[in-house]
Design an enzyme around this catalytic site. Sequence first.
Site, PDB file in Angstrom:
ATOM      1  N   TYR A   8      12.566 -25.376  -4.056  1.00 53.18           N
ATOM      2  CA  TYR A   8      11.466 -24.687  -3.381  1.00 53.18           C
ATOM      3  C   TYR A   8      11.883 -24.085  -2.037  1.00 53.18           C
ATOM      4  O   TYR A   8      11.063 -23.518  -1.339  1.00 53.18           O
ATOM      5  CB  TYR A   8      10.285 -25.640  -3.154  1.00 53.18           C
ATOM      6  N   LYS A  27      18.049 -37.001 -10.160  1.00 47.24           N
ATOM      7  CA  LYS A  27      18.667 -36.606 -11.431  1.00 47.24           C
ATOM      8  C   LYS A  27      20.177 -36.495 -11.213  1.00 47.24           C
ATOM      9  O   LYS A  27      20.825 -35.508 -11.588  1.00 47.24           O
ATOM     10  CB  LYS A  27      18.045 -35.266 -11.894  1.00 47.24           C
ATOM     11  N   ASP A  57      13.312 -38.358 -15.342  1.00 50.72           N
ATOM     12  CA  ASP A  57      12.643 -38.324 -16.651  1.00 50.72           C
ATOM     13  C   ASP A  57      12.178 -39.715 -17.070  1.00 50.72           C
ATOM     14  O   ASP A  57      11.069 -39.892 -17.584  1.00 50.72           O
ATOM     15  CB  ASP A  57      13.530 -37.677 -17.729  1.00 50.72           C
ATOM     16  N   ASP A  63       6.573 -32.788  -6.486  1.00 56.96           N
ATOM     17  CA  ASP A  63       5.425 -31.946  -6.828  1.00 56.96           C
ATOM     18  C   ASP A  63       4.908 -32.333  -8.223  1.00 56.96           C
ATOM     19  O   ASP A  63       3.715 -32.560  -8.434  1.00 56.96           O
ATOM     20  CB  ASP A  63       5.873 -30.479  -6.806  1.00 56.96           C
TER      21      ASP A  63
END
Length: 344
Positions: free
Chosen positions: A123, A175, A209, A233
């Site tokens: 972002y 991640k 995940d 988010d």
Amino acid sequence: MTHTVTLIPGDGIGPAITEATLQILTAAGAPIEWDRQEAGLTAAEHGHDLLPQETLDSIERNRFCLKGPLTTPIGAGFRSINVALRKHFDLYANVRPTKSIAPGGRYTDVDLVIVRENTEGLYAGIEHYIGMRQDPRAVAESVMLITRYGSDRIVRYAFEYALQHGRKKVTLVHKANILKYTQGLFLEVGQDVAKNYAGAIEFEDRIVDATAMQLVLDPYQFDVIVTENMFGDILSDQASGLVGGLGFAPGVNIGKDVAMFEAVHGSAPDIAGRNIANPTALLLAACLLLDHLGLVETGSRIRDAVKSVVHRGEKVTRDLGGTATTTEFADAVIREMKGDAEDV
Ligand code: NAI
């Protein structure tokens, strides 16, 4: 002592949910003087900039701001006014508590907080097209910006938040198994910061995940989650779904000098001007403001009243399956606080 706080009612449903929120705060006796300012579409309609200097000055002066949702007009030269505001004041920590209020969901007692890095990651807005042959947009590329400085300060913020709020555990979500440089740096810095809190706050890290799945299976295992911008988010919207949706999701954007309190949802143009929006998320954001001002008891009284009205289910707005208007809901909360709820 009276506190002066900048108030931006915002666009769309903003003015209606702001008025409802102010009525409830006034009835609760919150000692706040509002410095009303404009931004977004409303400011543009009155011939001002989307982010008028006067509004920025007011926020800088008062250091606290309660903000309704803002609409960014298409082609306005801003990707998002909200992002611009966060950048201007370097509001690096987006804190989104998720707590059960509405009855009837799968879980009755969710109580977790997501601390989202608010200025970096995908972002950060570093993206471009790469042309190939006849196609100027054959490839699109976005940069995931992760800095040691930004990672350090957000993880540190999460631990300090945990200490101050009696929380037990911080889960760093990443991640790093795939994005070894960017997410790897975030994880490495987080693990270093965590060492300073060993013995005081439990620490673990998880892949994003797996976290998404675990949030649905068993949200009770989470306490404070700290993560980078986009994961935060997504996970915070997912978490709000565990407690009844965006209508119950407040947030605060915090920097070194300024804190901006808002609902997570947008200006809902589809229902604007009809007095049917649910003001709870903005009201809960105002309760976070009260906590920050040290007015914890006032915030608790309002939260308890909201909970009672929502549980009773008679004066709730359409999104909760009721027929009450925004005003009727606010009146019911006020009556509940005053202790004559049986008249509702
Ligand atoms: P949205 O959150 O405004 O609306 C999504 C859906 O949820 C709509 O069906 C709406 O009616 C409903 N909804 C939202 N808040 C509600 C409430 N309090 N009570 C009852 N129903 C509610 O998202 P959307 O439509 O994507 O965005 C609309 C505008 O809001 C856009 O201009 C966007 O840029 C802006 N926006 C502003 C934000 C902010 O100021 N922090 C955050 C998100 C979007």
